[in-house]
Design an enzyme around this catalytic site. Structure first.
Site, PDB file in Angstrom:
ATOM      1  CB  SER A  60     -17.935 -22.271 -36.090  1.00  0.00           C
ATOM      2  OG  SER A  60     -19.095 -22.916 -36.555  1.00  0.00           O
ATOM      3  CE  LYS A  84     -21.786 -20.024 -37.725  1.00  0.00           C
ATOM      4  NZ  LYS A  84     -20.532 -20.518 -37.137  1.00  0.00           N
TER       5      LYS A  84
END
Length: 366
Positions: free
Chosen positions: A261, A306
């Site tokens: 990611s 996140k």
């Protein structure tokens, strides 16, 4: 005779100062006490009993523009005054490391965390060690793809050998291409870079039949494959494992972080270092997203965590994959602005726009 002195005796205590008599213990009282004790013991045990859950929490972030994270040789590099922070997720629980009930309850009560069944994060047959190996392999692959995408975005030619790693079941390539084949031509034109193959497919309609030149061992074959549709794009149904010959030597040094990611932020960091423009221009920009060699930003897991990790570490902007927008809406912490991106070109343009102070015009997930 000597006089005897009598010793004074204490006055008897008044009746009302005497301690009250203890109430007699009845069977009902004893039963209630034992029940409360058992309940307390069971509640305490429940807090430490292993559960089939895992928890995602905001993980550390890293600035891809930090001096020692991305190192480039063979081309001039430039300094930046901003930060481009990749974001991560910390996972508690999983194979061999179960969460307790107490930890699960804490996770449910904390909006920064999410508690999920273990199988939603880890495949049922995967051990913790196997998961770590897969995660590390994905990180290495993401770094290669990010480097290829960044250099291609900057108009470098990135030679590559396109090895076939397998085919998708039910696709036009299934049964025609084999693992270990090397794609050398597309419709009679040489394929020397990953971009050559992507550009050829971009000019193809779903359902069209195309001819691939393939090297299989010592033989050269022409293989006709009928493409299938993926939205508006034609796809071959082939898994490619490219071997790159990068014109610029890019190395990425990062520890204790795995998975694919970080690809988008790696690619942006490479672009920033190789361009004279100070794209971020003092802004702290975080983000996430996988990065394909042709520059597509892909969705990831744990974006809610996140977002919290980004704002915790000083970011005011966040680049989110367009395919994650459903998870972004309603989960953006105060003080953080989200820009939606689908390609590396869009992400690069967003960073430049934020650096110029015009981020408010960027598309969002709302």
């Amino acid at each position: 005779m000597r006089d005897r002195q009598s010793t004074p005796q204490p006055e008897p205590a008044p009746f009302e100062d005497l301690p009250p008599e203890a109430a007699p213990i009845t069977r009902r009282t004893m039963t209630l006490g034992v029940s409360m004790l058992v309940t307390a013991i069971l509640a305490a045990l429940a807090l430490v009993v292993p559960t089939p859950y895992a928890m995602r929490s905001p993980g550390p972030t890293e600035d891809t523009l930090a001096q020692d994270l991305i190192q480039i040789e063979g081309a001039r590099t430039y300094e930046s005054t901003g930060e481009l922070r990749l974001t991560t997720v910390s996972v508690l629980g999983g194979p061999g490391y179960p969460m307790t009930a107490g930890q699960v309850i804490q996770g449910w009560l904390d909006p920064r965390r999410s508690v999920l069944p273990v199988e939603a994060i880890f495949p049922e047959t995967t051990t913790q060690e196997e998961q770590q190996e897969v995660s590390q392999a994905e990180m290495v692959s993401s770094q290669e793809s990010a480097t290829a995408a960044a250099l291609t975005e900057l108009n470098y030619d990135v030679p590559a050998v396109l090895d076939v790693a397998g085919t998708e079941e039910g696709s036009g390539a299934a049964g025609l291409l084999e693992e270990g084949d090397v794609i050398t031509e597309f419709q009679g034109e040489p394929v020397g870079t990953y971009a050559d193959l992507i550009d050829g497919l971009a000019a193809t309609e779903p359902g069209d039949t195309v001819t691939l030149g393939v090297r299989r061992g010592d033989r050269t074959l022409d293989v006709d494959i009928t493409t299938t549709g993926n939205g508006e794009r034609a796809v071959l149904g082939v898994f490619i494992d490219p071997r790159y010959d990068f014109p610029v030597d890019v190395s990425i040094e990062i520890e204790n972080i795995g998975g694919p990611s970080a690809g988008t932020m790696f690619a942006l960091g490479i672009i920033d270092k190789l361009t004279a423009e100070d794209e971020a221009n003092g802004q702290v920009i975080a983000g996430t997203g996988t990065m394909s060699p042709e520059g597509t930003v892909g969705p990831i897991g744990g974006i809610e965590q996140k977002l919290y990790g980004a704002v915790r570490d000083g970011a005011t902007w966040f680049l989110a994959p367009a395919d994650n927008c459903d998870q972004v809406v309603g989960n953006v912490p105060d003080g953080l602005h989200v820009a939606r991106v689908s390609t590396l070109a869009e992400a690069r343009a967003a960073v430049e726009q934020i650096g110029r102070g015009h981020g408010a015009d960027l598309p969002t997930c709302s």
